[in-house]
Design a protein around this motif. Structure first.
Motif, PDB file in Angstrom:
ATOM      1  N   GLN A  79      29.319  31.002  27.287  1.00  0.00           N
ATOM      2  CA  GLN A  79      28.297  31.931  27.777  1.00  0.00           C
ATOM      3  C   GLN A  79      27.652  32.657  26.604  1.00  0.00           C
ATOM      4  O   GLN A  79      28.353  33.225  25.774  1.00  0.00           O
TER       5      GLN A  79
ATOM      6  N   ARG B 294      37.314  33.510  25.575  1.00  0.00           N
ATOM      7  CA  ARG B 294      36.909  34.145  26.829  1.00  0.00           C
ATOM      8  C   ARG B 294      35.446  33.893  27.157  1.00  0.00           C
ATOM      9  O   ARG B 294      35.016  34.117  28.274  1.00  0.00           O
TER      10      ARG B 294
ATOM     11  N   ARG C 122      34.693  26.772  30.563  1.00  0.00           N
ATOM     12  CA  ARG C 122      35.955  26.164  31.001  1.00  0.00           C
ATOM     13  C   ARG C 122      36.768  25.902  29.743  1.00  0.00           C
ATOM     14  O   ARG C 122      36.198  25.725  28.673  1.00  0.00           O
ATOM     15  N   PRO C 123      38.108  25.822  29.850  1.00  0.00           N
ATOM     16  CA  PRO C 123      38.889  25.465  28.659  1.00  0.00           C
ATOM     17  C   PRO C 123      38.458  24.078  28.160  1.00  0.00           C
ATOM     18  O   PRO C 123      38.107  23.215  28.968  1.00  0.00           O
TER      19      PRO C 123
ATOM     20  N   TRP D 279      17.079  36.618  38.451  1.00  0.00           N
ATOM     21  CA  TRP D 279      17.776  37.865  38.104  1.00  0.00           C
ATOM     22  C   TRP D 279      18.274  37.832  36.669  1.00  0.00           C
ATOM     23  O   TRP D 279      18.526  36.776  36.091  1.00  0.00           O
TER      24      TRP D 279
ATOM     25  N   TRP E 153      20.200  40.684  33.464  1.00  0.00           N
ATOM     26  CA  TRP E 153      20.816  41.989  33.219  1.00  0.00           C
ATOM     27  C   TRP E 153      20.876  42.276  31.728  1.00  0.00           C
ATOM     28  O   TRP E 153      20.760  41.368  30.902  1.00  0.00           O
TER      29      TRP E 153
ATOM     30  N   LYS F 109      23.719  50.072  32.652  1.00  0.00           N
ATOM     31  CA  LYS F 109      23.611  48.697  33.117  1.00  0.00           C
ATOM     32  C   LYS F 109      22.256  48.518  33.764  1.00  0.00           C
ATOM     33  O   LYS F 109      21.966  49.109  34.796  1.00  0.00           O
TER      34      LYS F 109
ATOM     35  N   GLY G  35      45.266  40.467  30.652  1.00  0.00           N
ATOM     36  CA  GLY G  35      44.097  41.008  29.960  1.00  0.00           C
ATOM     37  C   GLY G  35      42.804  40.352  30.420  1.00  0.00           C
ATOM     38  O   GLY G  35      41.736  40.923  30.293  1.00  0.00           O
ATOM     39  N   GLN G  36      42.895  39.100  30.920  1.00  0.00           N
ATOM     40  CA  GLN G  36      41.699  38.498  31.507  1.00  0.00           C
ATOM     41  C   GLN G  36      41.542  39.015  32.933  1.00  0.00           C
ATOM     42  O   GLN G  36      42.359  39.800  33.402  1.00  0.00           O
ATOM     43  N   THR G  37      40.507  38.580  33.612  1.00  0.00           N
ATOM     44  CA  THR G  37      40.294  39.060  34.974  1.00  0.00           C
ATOM     45  C   THR G  37      40.698  37.992  35.987  1.00  0.00           C
ATOM     46  O   THR G  37      40.830  36.810  35.651  1.00  0.00           O
TER      47      THR G  37
ATOM     48  N   GLU H  99      38.109  35.313  35.978  1.00  0.00           N
ATOM     49  CA  GLU H  99      38.152  34.344  34.866  1.00  0.00           C
ATOM     50  C   GLU H  99      39.218  33.280  35.098  1.00  0.00           C
ATOM     51  O   GLU H  99      38.981  32.094  34.854  1.00  0.00           O
TER      52      GLU H  99
ATOM     53  N   VAL I 188      37.853  30.767  37.623  1.00  0.00           N
ATOM     54  CA  VAL I 188      36.755  29.930  37.126  1.00  0.00           C
ATOM     55  C   VAL I 188      37.282  28.906  36.134  1.00  0.00           C
ATOM     56  O   VAL I 188      36.908  27.737  36.160  1.00  0.00           O
ATOM     57  N   LYS I 189      38.187  29.349  35.242  1.00  0.00           N
ATOM     58  CA  LYS I 189      38.668  28.428  34.204  1.00  0.00           C
ATOM     59  C   LYS I 189      39.515  27.307  34.792  1.00  0.00           C
ATOM     60  O   LYS I 189      39.676  26.254  34.191  1.00  0.00           O
ATOM     61  N   HIS I 190      40.047  27.535  35.984  1.00  0.00           N
ATOM     62  CA  HIS I 190      40.796  26.463  36.646  1.00  0.00           C
ATOM     63  C   HIS I 190      39.992  25.841  37.784  1.00  0.00           C
ATOM     64  O   HIS I 190      40.535  25.145  38.623  1.00  0.00           O
ATOM     65  N   ALA I 191      38.690  26.102  37.779  1.00  0.00           N
ATOM     66  CA  ALA I 191      37.782  25.480  38.741  1.00  0.00           C
ATOM     67  C   ALA I 191      38.217  25.682  40.187  1.00  0.00           C
ATOM     68  O   ALA I 191      38.146  24.765  40.996  1.00  0.00           O
TER      69      ALA I 191
ATOM     70  N   ASP J  78      32.011  31.801  42.441  1.00  0.00           N
ATOM     71  CA  ASP J  78      30.895  31.326  41.620  1.00  0.00           C
ATOM     72  C   ASP J  78      30.848  32.065  40.292  1.00  0.00           C
ATOM     73  O   ASP J  78      30.754  31.473  39.237  1.00  0.00           O
TER      74      ASP J  78
ATOM     75  N   ASP K 185      28.557  33.704  38.708  1.00  0.00           N
ATOM     76  CA  ASP K 185      27.457  33.229  37.882  1.00  0.00           C
ATOM     77  C   ASP K 185      27.240  34.062  36.619  1.00  0.00           C
ATOM     78  O   ASP K 185      26.860  33.545  35.586  1.00  0.00           O
ATOM     79  N   CYS K 186      27.461  35.377  36.712  1.00  0.00           N
ATOM     80  CA  CYS K 186      27.117  36.238  35.571  1.00  0.00           C
ATOM     81  C   CYS K 186      28.237  36.308  34.545  1.00  0.00           C
ATOM     82  O   CYS K 186      28.085  36.940  33.508  1.00  0.00           O
ATOM     83  N   GLY K 187      29.358  35.681  34.816  1.00  0.00           N
ATOM     84  CA  GLY K 187      30.425  35.641  33.833  1.00  0.00           C
ATOM     85  C   GLY K 187      31.245  36.912  33.748  1.00  0.00           C
ATOM     86  O   GLY K 187      31.974  37.118  32.784  1.00  0.00           O
TER      87      GLY K 187
ATOM     88  N   ALA L 270      29.931  40.239  34.357  1.00  0.00           N
ATOM     89  CA  ALA L 270      29.165  41.423  33.965  1.00  0.00           C
ATOM     90  C   ALA L 270      28.904  42.359  35.142  1.00  0.00           C
ATOM     91  O   ALA L 270      28.167  43.323  35.008  1.00  0.00           O
ATOM     92  N   CYS L 271      29.495  42.090  36.276  1.00  0.00           N
ATOM     93  CA  CYS L 271      29.256  42.868  37.493  1.00  0.00           C
ATOM     94  C   CYS L 271      27.761  42.872  37.815  1.00  0.00           C
ATOM     95  O   CYS L 271      27.174  43.887  38.144  1.00  0.00           O
TER      96      CYS L 271
END
Lengths: 413, 106
Positions: free
Chosen positions: A46, A63, A67-68, A325, A327, A334, B21-23, B26, B29-32, B37, B39-41, B43-44
């Motif tokens: 990203q 992070r 994906r890994p 959209w 940001w 924000k 420490g990750q969310t 995350e 998403v990393k394990h599909a 979704d 989409d914003c990664g 960022a809320c």
């Protein structure tokens, strides 16, 4: 070509758009070969955090990864990193990569992205002058990004202002030089730009607005920036954030229709039916804006392109386009943006700037076309929903703070 | 590493190792894990990582921020135990967490 004849898909560009496409093709049940070609050494990651949390040191590269790296092999996605596609042979449906290898495709997706504009100045190649696009760019910046260092940011767009905000939080001495008379001139209204100008000024950022850089000074390492009016600003590092240009070289080489990006239809199909283009490099008709063509540089657009193409190529459920959209994070602000504000003739506000929580609603005639919401997520999401469903609310109604946004949205026609 | 169980709306379970420490977003998403979704990664900014926290975990996952609350206000099928998974940080305490996914993120 019908989709069951598609056995080999090549994606050029391993940024967010390319990476998401590969993933969504597999999720959509595509069983054939997927080759994802990218110039960078890393798997798709990203970019938005690069000028925010990554620059600050709050997030490491792992992070940022979509994906890994191990997932690509597991899902039989051939990820070719540090690889440049140099030639497309449309007649024989082949892509040639640097080194001469030729890869055949049945369908091709161009997700080549955009390249940061270089400063057209003497001294732009000096040590300590940085562009801002890749994780590697930011890694180089971070060596010099230390408290007390003198930073000059050239360009007061979102990237420039986000960098300025992180720099102040890290204790750097920051000057922003912008050729326009206000910051964010291309991306928002004078009112909202004025709010951000005041905020950055309060945070200790100096602005040179209407300033024309003439040259970057220094013998091997940058020492400052000279302006055309004779002023000289000392600098330990210079970061240029003066926009990007779509990477359309390979599309032009193979003769696709190009006009401010690779032109596509709503299905992201280029002038060659076997080739799609998505993300920063492509322009497509905006369904919420009377079908006018636009090239958007955003995560929304990258992900949406991936969803559209994956749905077309796997004959999945057609993707319903979202209102665009965006940001931006600066200090504790924000900013959330929905829609495209270009062409507005009126602004309505909810909330006041002094509270650091307000939203600017942009109208063209009676139609709500965009919102800039600062620390106002309900206004952002509400406006996005209205734009997406082609509804509007009169400015006088929007401005009525006695009614919550959700109620207003429910009442809209 | 703490384990988190994601249950899709059709009942399908995904158990994922989630780095501290990750969310919670995350790790999914990393394990599909389908149905998040994000989409914003994180960022809320998009409200597409909506989950329902299993009630017995609600105190450990903490409170919604006001930003998160406003975003959720516009999501579909919101319940008292709705959260945006990008706003839940994985800690040792959350080992065994169970979250359910909504039918749709839009």
């Amino acid at each position: 070509m019908s989709t069951d004849e598609i056995k080999r898909i090549i994606i050029i560009g391993a940024g967010q758009a390319g990476g998401e496409t590969a993933q969504r093709l597999r999720q959509g049940g595509f069983e054939g070969e997927i080759t994802l070609i990218g110039e960078e050494p890393a798997a798709p990651y990203q970019r938005p955090p690069l000028s925010k949390a990554y620059l600050k040191g709050d997030l490491d590269i792992d992070r940022l990864m979509l994906r890994p790296a191990s997932v690509y092999a597991e899902e039989r996605i051939a990820l070719l990193t540090k690889t440049r596609a140099v030639w497309i042979d449309r007649a024989n449906r082949k892509v040639r990569v640097e080194g001469g290898r030729e890869l055949p495709y049945d369908a091709l997706v161009l997700a080549t992205g955009a390249k940061p504009r270089k400063l057209p100045l003497v001294g732009a190649d000096l040590d300590g002058v940085y562009l801002f696009r890749t994780a590697a760019d930011v890694d180089r910046v971070r060596e010099r990004f230390v408290s007390g260092a003198k930073l000059i940011v050239i360009g007061a767009g979102y990237i420039g202002l986000e960098v300025a905000a992180v720099a102040r939080q890290c204790g750097l001495d920051v000057t922003v030089v912008e050729t326009a008379v206000r910051p964010l001139a291309r991306v928002t209204s004078p009112e909202v730009a004025g709010f951000f100008l005041d905020e950055h000024t309060r945070q200790g950022v100096r602005f040179v607005l209407g300033g024309q850089p003439a040259l970057i000074k220094g013998s091997d390492r940058v020492t400052g920036v000279a302006l055309t009016d004779g002023a000289e600003l000392p600098a330990d590092l210079v970061i240029a954030g003066i926009g990007v240009t779509p990477d359309i070289a390979i599309a032009e080489q193979c003769g696709l229709t190009v006009s401010n990006g690779i032109a596509t239809d709503r299905q992201c199909r280029t002038s060659d039916p076997n080739i799609f283009a998505i993300g920063d490099c492509a322009a497509r008709p905006m369904v919420h804006y009377d079908g006018r063509m636009a090239r958007l540089e955003s995560v929304h657009n990258a992900v949406e392109g991936a969803k559209i193409v994956a749905a077309v190529l796997t004959e999945g459920k057609e993707h319903t386009e979202e209102a665009p959209w965006f940001w931006s994070d600066q200090y504790d602000l924000k900013l959330q943006i929905a829609g495209l504000f270009q062409g507005y003739d009126r602004i309505a506000f909810r909330g006041v700037m002094a509270d650091r929580a307000f939203a600017a609603f942009y109208y063209k005639g009676d139609k709500l076309i965009a919102v800039d919401a600062v620390n106002r997520p309900a206004e952002y999401l509400g406006a996005k929903m209205l734009i997406q469903t082609n509804r509007t609310l009169p400015p006088s109604v929007i401005e009525d703070m006695s009614r919550p946004m959700k109620e207003l949205v429910a009442s809209a026609r | 590493m703490p384990k988190i169980t994601y249950i899709e709306s059709n009942g399908k379970e995904h158990v994922v190792d989630a780095p501290i420490g990750q969310t919670v977003m995350e790790a999914a998403v990393k394990h599909a894990v389908p149905g998040i979704d994000a989409d914003c990664g994180g960022a809320c900014a998009c409200a597409t990582c909506h989950v329902y926290v299993d009630p017995e975990w609600l105190t450990k996952t903490g409170e919604q921020s006001s930003m998160e609350q406003s975003m959720l206000d516009f999501a579909n099928d919101v319940e008292d135990n709705s959260r945006l998974s990008c706003q839940i940080k994985v800690s040792a305490e959350l080992d065994g967490l169970v979250v359910r996914l909504p039918k749709s993120q839009h």
